[in-house]
Enzyme design. Sequence first.
Site, mmCIF file in Angstrom:
data_model
loop_
_atom_site.group_PDB
_atom_site.id
_atom_site.type_symbol
_atom_site.label_atom_id
_atom_site.label_comp_id
_atom_site.label_asym_id
_atom_site.label_seq_id
_atom_site.Cartn_x
_atom_site.Cartn_y
_atom_site.Cartn_z
ATOM 1 C CG ASP A 17 -1.848 1.175 1.312
ATOM 2 O OD1 ASP A 17 -2.320 1.624 0.248
ATOM 3 O OD2 ASP A 17 -2.123 1.695 2.422
ATOM 4 C CB CYS A 80 -3.298 0.410 -2.293
ATOM 5 S SG CYS A 80 -3.364 2.150 -2.774
ATOM 6 C CB CYS A 189 -9.282 4.701 0.710
ATOM 7 S SG CYS A 189 -7.626 5.049 1.346
ATOM 8 C CG HIS A 191 -4.766 4.873 4.518
ATOM 9 N ND1 HIS A 191 -4.265 4.397 3.336
ATOM 10 C CD2 HIS A 191 -3.699 5.277 5.252
ATOM 11 C CE1 HIS A 191 -2.947 4.524 3.352
ATOM 12 N NE2 HIS A 191 -2.576 5.051 4.507
HETATM 13 N N1 DGL Z 1 -4.756 3.160 0.951
HETATM 14 C C1 DGL Z 1 -4.887 3.677 -0.355
HETATM 15 C C2 DGL Z 1 -6.151 3.231 -1.059
HETATM 16 O O1 DGL Z 1 -6.713 2.202 -0.728
HETATM 17 C C3 DGL Z 1 -4.560 5.071 -0.704
HETATM 18 C C4 DGL Z 1 -4.184 6.132 0.195
HETATM 19 C C5 DGL Z 1 -3.335 7.131 -0.533
HETATM 20 O O2 DGL Z 1 -2.150 6.845 -0.679
HETATM 21 O O3 DGL Z 1 -3.855 8.183 -0.955
HETATM 22 O O4 DGL Z 1 -6.597 3.863 -1.994
#
Ligand code: DGL
Length: 260
Positions: A17, A80, A189, A191
């Site tokens: 990620d 990600c 996302c 995160h």
């Molecule tokens: N964790 C990432 C996602 O699933 C992206 C976060 C980022 O780097 O902007 O899209």
Amino acid sequence: MSENKRGFSTAPIGMFDSGVGGVSVLREAVRMLPNERFIFYGDTKNAPYGTKPRETVLALSRNVVKELLSLGVKAIVIACNTATSAAAADLRAEYPELPIIAMEPALKPASLLRHDGIVLSLATPGTIAGEKYAHLYALYGAGVVSLPCPGLMEFVERGELSGPELHTYLENLFAPYEASKVEAVVLGCTHYSFLKRSIAAFFPGVPLLDGNEGTVRQLHRRLEALGLLAPDTAKGGVELLSSGGGQPIARMQALLNAVL
Ligand code: DGL
């Protein structure tokens, strides 16, 4: 030990990620596949991915995959959504022999939960602007409001999973939909999965959907089909790597063990 031309069943699985967010997928993977060894790479030095042009995210993803392949992984999980959108198709074409498992915002399951209200779909600007999302939206976008969330992943990178600043960010994001009947929220996302509790506070009783479990189920299916699942006797484990040094690794470790 079973072997095929792609590698050994006891080889590790590479997962990556832009930062710590993919650990939300890793947690699920460790729970569901306890015999597997995982190498998780957070590209913290180059985060965020979600506000960068597609070509940049593609180049960064290529570098990470090369790094993971040099460590002998038997499969790659793109933990990600942004990197999936920017790079999964190219990487699959470049490595036709390598199982590459990727993610997508859970619009399809959300569409099954919507009746006469709306679905809020949260993702990075890059994911929402991407072709993959447009395709998904064309199929399952009825009643879906897409909300790009620049700056939101940074809260998770800082380890700020709650608190007044996050609350204000979310309050502003959701204010236009205060009077709407929200029937599902898509966390598009990896995160944002760590912000479930803070987001859920705005939508009592509303399901919050991420693609984490589905992605791990897909990983299981692909490994099984290729004879690459680790045997039941194998000892699983996790190795954490980051392009940003030791501090992000400590944060990943904390999120991996956190009771959420
Ligand atoms: N964790 C990432 C996602 O699933 C992206 C976060 C980022 O780097 O902007 O899209």
